[in-house]
Design an enzyme around this catalytic site. Structure first.
Site, PDB file in Angstrom:
ATOM      1  CG  ASP A   1      -6.742  -4.817  -2.214  1.00 53.19           C
ATOM      2  OD1 ASP A   1      -7.815  -4.146  -1.466  1.00 53.19           O
ATOM      3  OD2 ASP A   1      -5.665  -4.644  -2.302  1.00 53.19           O
TER       4      ASP A   1
ATOM      5  N   GLY B   1      -7.672 -10.574   0.791  1.00 48.61           N
ATOM      6  CA  GLY B   1      -7.708  -9.272   0.456  1.00 48.61           C
ATOM      7  C   GLY B   1      -6.717  -8.277   0.545  1.00 48.61           C
ATOM      8  CG  HIS B   2      -5.733  -3.398   1.404  1.00 45.34           C
ATOM      9  ND1 HIS B   2      -5.073  -3.217   0.034  1.00 45.34           N
ATOM     10  CD2 HIS B   2      -5.233  -2.480   2.219  1.00 45.34           C
ATOM     11  CE1 HIS B   2      -4.432  -1.907   0.293  1.00 45.34           C
ATOM     12  NE2 HIS B   2      -4.793  -1.646   1.364  1.00 45.34           N
ATOM     13  CG  PHE B   3      -4.080  -5.181   5.888  1.00 43.15           C
ATOM     14  CD1 PHE B   3      -2.893  -4.574   6.256  1.00 43.15           C
ATOM     15  CD2 PHE B   3      -5.300  -4.055   6.029  1.00 43.15           C
ATOM     16  CE1 PHE B   3      -2.772  -3.135   6.268  1.00 43.15           C
ATOM     17  CE2 PHE B   3      -5.161  -2.863   6.121  1.00 43.15           C
ATOM     18  CZ  PHE B   3      -3.812  -2.249   6.293  1.00 43.15           C
TER      19      PHE B   3
ATOM     20  CG  ASP C   1      -1.956   0.944   1.055  1.00 40.66           C
ATOM     21  OD1 ASP C   1      -3.061   0.673   0.615  1.00 40.66           O
ATOM     22  OD2 ASP C   1      -1.932   2.129   1.738  1.00 40.66           O
TER      23      ASP C   1
END
Length: 296
Positions: free
Chosen positions: A245, A271-273, A111
């Site tokens: 994500d 997902g994102h993390f 990120d």
């Protein structure tokens, strides 16, 4: 009879350094003379997101994970006194690494850590021994519908557009970033998003984060230069990406292969993390990759 085996667990040290007058918190573990792995965190997290990864690498690597200014336990000066930008973040991390004598390193970016780390790579291309990106974007392919309200801010940094993004700093959205796209949420430690929210809720931090949302447009403007670095220097690259994500979708991961065709791409059912629920998959990939490209 049961027998016991002595196992050494790497110790993580929690330290601070003064960089450009700011107190910068960082986690460090591993032998001082070992090859260096630098972990750069994302929004709205801090080096806390690497609390489980650090000991998984520190038996053979020197691991350094700083908190960016305004995040975690690093200083959060008022926005009137400090330029909250990704260019400044890169300067701060560069200054810290120079203080710590880290002259060559593998970069693990996620990120916000991606545009910070890629700026380091542009400044010191010879220092990047290897690259690991876990949902760390460098292509417009990875900026889809989620980014539309942020792109509106880039076009017009007005109060109305800033106000439209304030909900991004609420507990609901912080938790969403962790649970969205995760099939088994029992694998997630709720302390992760509660810890992040604690720091987001500090007075003045919402405006700081909105400044960073606006500054993100300068990262996109640098994407061609990041991509040129990939093509020119061809760092060994591991892409371990949460495929579900909605912030940086899988198209962003695949795009790296245009400039780094030899990169190792792994799309994980997360997902994102992604590291929060897929550490059991990412750690073996990472250790194997580093063993080949950053020998201990």
């Amino acid at each position: 009879m049961f027998s016991t085996t002595s196992t050494t667990i790497p110790v993580t040290h929690h330290r601070t350094a003064t960089v450009e007058g700011l107190t910068i918190f960082y986690r460090e573990a591993g032998p001082a003379d070992a090859p260096v792995v630098v972990l750069l965190h994302g929004f709205p997290s801090s080096s806390h997101m690497y609390r489980n990864l650090i000991p998984a690498l520190a038996d053979r690597y020197r691991v350094i994970a700083p908190d960016l200014p305004g995040f975690g336990l690093s200083a959060m000066p008022p926005r009137e006194e400090f330029e909250y930008s990704f260019a400044k973040f890169a300067d701060i991390v560069d200054g810290l690494l120079q203080q710590l004598g880290a002259e060559r390193y593998a970069l693990y970016v996620m990120d916000y850590g991606a545009p910070t780390g890629f700026r380091l790579a542009l400044a010191h291309p010879g220092r990047v021994a290897a690259l690991i990106t876990q949902n760390g974007n460098a292509y417009e392919d990875g900026l889809q519908a989620f980014w539309d309200p942020i792109k509106a801010l880039w076009a017009d940094n007005s109060k109305a557009h800033r106000d439209a993004l304030r909900h991004f700093m609420t507990p609901e959205i912080t938790k969403f970033q962790y649970v969205d796209g995760v099939k088994d949420v029992s694998r997630l430690d709720p302390a992760a998003w509660l810890y992040d929210q604690l720091f987001l809720d500090r007075p003045g931090n919402v405006e700081i984060q909105l400044d960073l949302f606006y500054d993100y447009r300068n990262n996109v403007a640098l994407y061609p230069r990041f991509q040129e670095f990939f093509r020119t220097h061809k760092p060994p690259t591991l892409i371990a990406w949460g495929a579900n994500d909605s912030i940086f979708p899988a198209e962003g991961a695949r795009a790296f292969l245009r400039d780094l065709p030899d990169a190792e791409l792994h799309l994980l059912d997360s997902g994102h993390f992604a590291f929060e629920d897929k550490a059991d998959e990412i750690v073996p990939l990472l250790r194997d990759f580093l063993a080949r490209h950053l020998p201990a």
